[in-house]
Design a protein around this motif. Structure first.
Motif, PDB file in Angstrom:
ATOM      1  N   PRO A  70      19.247  65.839  63.196  1.00 30.66           N
ATOM      2  CA  PRO A  70      20.124  65.460  62.083  1.00 30.66           C
ATOM      3  C   PRO A  70      19.594  65.928  60.728  1.00 30.66           C
ATOM      4  N   GLY A  71      20.502  66.347  59.866  1.00 31.82           N
ATOM      5  CA  GLY A  71      20.163  66.629  58.478  1.00 31.82           C
ATOM      6  C   GLY A  71      19.921  68.071  58.114  1.00 31.82           C
ATOM      7  N   VAL A  72      19.848  68.974  59.112  1.00 36.00           N
ATOM      8  CA  VAL A  72      19.527  70.371  58.794  1.00 36.00           C
ATOM      9  C   VAL A  72      20.660  71.026  58.002  1.00 36.00           C
ATOM     10  N   LEU A  73      21.898  70.850  58.461  1.00 33.51           N
ATOM     11  CA  LEU A  73      23.023  71.469  57.743  1.00 33.51           C
ATOM     12  C   LEU A  73      23.124  70.921  56.325  1.00 33.51           C
ATOM     13  N   SER A  74      22.884  69.630  56.183  1.00 36.30           N
ATOM     14  CA  SER A  74      22.916  69.022  54.846  1.00 36.30           C
ATOM     15  C   SER A  74      21.841  69.634  53.952  1.00 36.30           C
ATOM     16  N   GLU A  75      20.654  69.859  54.510  1.00 37.89           N
ATOM     17  CA  GLU A  75      19.567  70.456  53.730  1.00 37.89           C
ATOM     18  C   GLU A  75      19.897  71.893  53.343  1.00 37.89           C
TER      19      GLU A  75
ATOM     20  N   ASN B  20      13.585  72.833  56.683  1.00 41.90           N
ATOM     21  CA  ASN B  20      12.880  72.154  57.767  1.00 41.90           C
ATOM     22  C   ASN B  20      13.536  72.424  59.120  1.00 41.90           C
ATOM     23  N   HIS B  21      12.712  72.569  60.155  1.00 45.68           N
ATOM     24  CA  HIS B  21      13.147  72.769  61.544  1.00 45.68           C
ATOM     25  C   HIS B  21      13.757  74.151  61.784  1.00 45.68           C
ATOM     26  N   THR B  22      13.514  75.092  60.860  1.00 43.15           N
ATOM     27  CA  THR B  22      13.998  76.463  61.052  1.00 43.15           C
ATOM     28  C   THR B  22      13.243  77.133  62.196  1.00 43.15           C
TER      29      THR B  22
END
Length: 412
Positions: free
Chosen positions: A352-357, A403-405
């Protein structure tokens, strides 16, 4: 978008390696697209050999012999995609490829007709006991007799696995006047007048000819064994042009020797030689009315040509457009081109949250997103972004820091 300039990187710096004598049709496709560093190797490579070769490879093409393991993938720092120029993908560590954001493509339909035609041809040969008569003729023995020889018309064909090939076999068999029944773990709409049966026992007990068309997985390994074969109709014929791990060959041999089965044709084996001309042994050698072939079910000129075009096209679409349709690892996206933009590909862990970032990072720098496409699977997410061309380098740098790339690529 100009079709002459689909990528922002020099094509001469992209390295493409094709193993196992993949059709020249694939090599020509890559070279016509401008990828001059495309190399073809006739045989398969061992894990150790592939680790040495793959360091600077961007696209890898294989068939069924080359094993792309976790160790190979760890050494493939530049690898973008793997093309399996065959039906299956079990020779690739798909979980590891997914985690590293490497797209894996195959050709699930291109050799369907080749296998289906051969299955029908083998059925004719075996039900007429041609292998025995051929052997006798070569030895100078004239075996002109009709005993034990039958027509296909009116016989029942049992198909195990009613997928692309199984259903095509079904159509051809009905055209020959056969009755067709099939077993599949899922409910499948029949072709023509074929009938689905509930259990393998039902299929084996009713079929004059049994043909396997199932994948190799945990549920199918050794599924055809002594317990399965004991239900076969006496004198039935058995064909395996699917996967070698599906059949316990010692049990098949016993069924043939006892006369439970009157003949068999086998193309795939649990262990197969890596190179042409290598020594090969199987428990089925020397048995009467048995045809053994060296994994050539889909090996026709037409099939290999079609596979070459199919897989190379998928790999080029991914490399040049970011389209991942047909991939078994990177989530499937088919994306249109948008004029006057630059396209960036971003693969990340599915948390969760990657697209938002991503959106916050770009909006924080006033970078306008003109097109955005997202698809996820259980492990990773795949985002294609079309951004203002004037700010694309800044956007690319920002996305690499999200993050998490897993992998970020500037496409054009």
């Amino acid at each position: 978008m100009s079709q002459k300039k689909l990528t922002s990187y020099p094509k001469e710096k992209i390295n493409i390696l094709l193993l196992e004598n993949i059709s020249d049709a694939a090599l020509e496709e890559f070279k016509e697209a401008g990828y001059v560093n495309s190399r073809k190797v006739k045989g398969a490579l061992s894990e150790e050999e592939l680790i040495k070769e793959i360091k600077d490879v961007h696209l890898l093409g294989i068939r069924s012999k080359t094993q792309v393991t976790s160790k190979v993938l760890a050494a493939a720092k530049k690898l973008q995609a793997i093309g399996c120029f065959c039906i299956g993908t079990n020779q690739v560590d798909l979980k590891n490829a997914t985690e590293q954001g490497v797209a894996v493509f195959n050709a699930p339909y291109s050799n369907t007709r080749s296998v289906a035609e051969l299955v029908i041809g083998l059925s004719v040969m075996l039900i007429r006991r041609i292998p025995d008569k051929n052997t006798a003729a070569h030895k100078g023995n004239w075996m002109k007799e009709s005993t034990g020889s039958y027509e296909l018309r009116g016989k029942t064909l049992g198909i195990v696995g009613y997928g692309n090939i199984g259903s095509q076999v079904s159509v051809l068999a009905e055209a020959m006047g056969m009755n067709v029944i099939y077993y599949d773990v899922e409910t499948k709409l029949p072709m023509g007048n074929a009938t689905q049966v509930r259990t393998l026992k039902d299929l084996f007990s009713q079929s004059d000819i049994i043909s396997l068309h199932v994948p190799s997985n945990k549920s199918t390994v050794n599924m055809i064994n002594k317990q399965t074969l004991k239900h076969a109709k006496e004198g039935a014929i058995f064909l395996n042009y699917a996967r070698g791990e599906v059949v316990v060959l010692e049990d098949l041999k016993e069924a043939l020797e006892k006369g439970q089965l009157s003949g068999a044709a086998v193309d795939v084996f649990p262990v197969e030689p890596e190179k042409n001309g290598a020594a090969f042994t199987t428990p089925l050698q020397g048995l009467p009315n048995v045809i053994l072939t060296p994994h050539i079910g889909g090996s026709t000129e037409e099939a290999q040509h079609n596979i070459g075009l199919d897989v190379s096209s998928k790999m080029l679409n991914y490399l040049e457009k970011g389209a991942s349709f047909g991939s078994h690892t990177v989530p499937a996206l088919s994306v249109p081109a948008i004029e006057n933009t630059h396209r960036i590909l971003h693969i990340h862990k599915n948390v969760p949250g990657v697209l938002s970032e991503i959106n916050q990072a770009l909006s924080g720098k006033n970078i306008n997103i003109l097109g955005q496409y997202l698809k996820t699977n259980d492990q990773i997410g795949y985002v294609v972004l079309d951004v203002d061309s004037k700010l694309s380098q800044e956007a690319f740098a920002l996305l690499k820091e999200v993050n998490h790339t897993i992998k970020t690529r500037m496409l054009y």
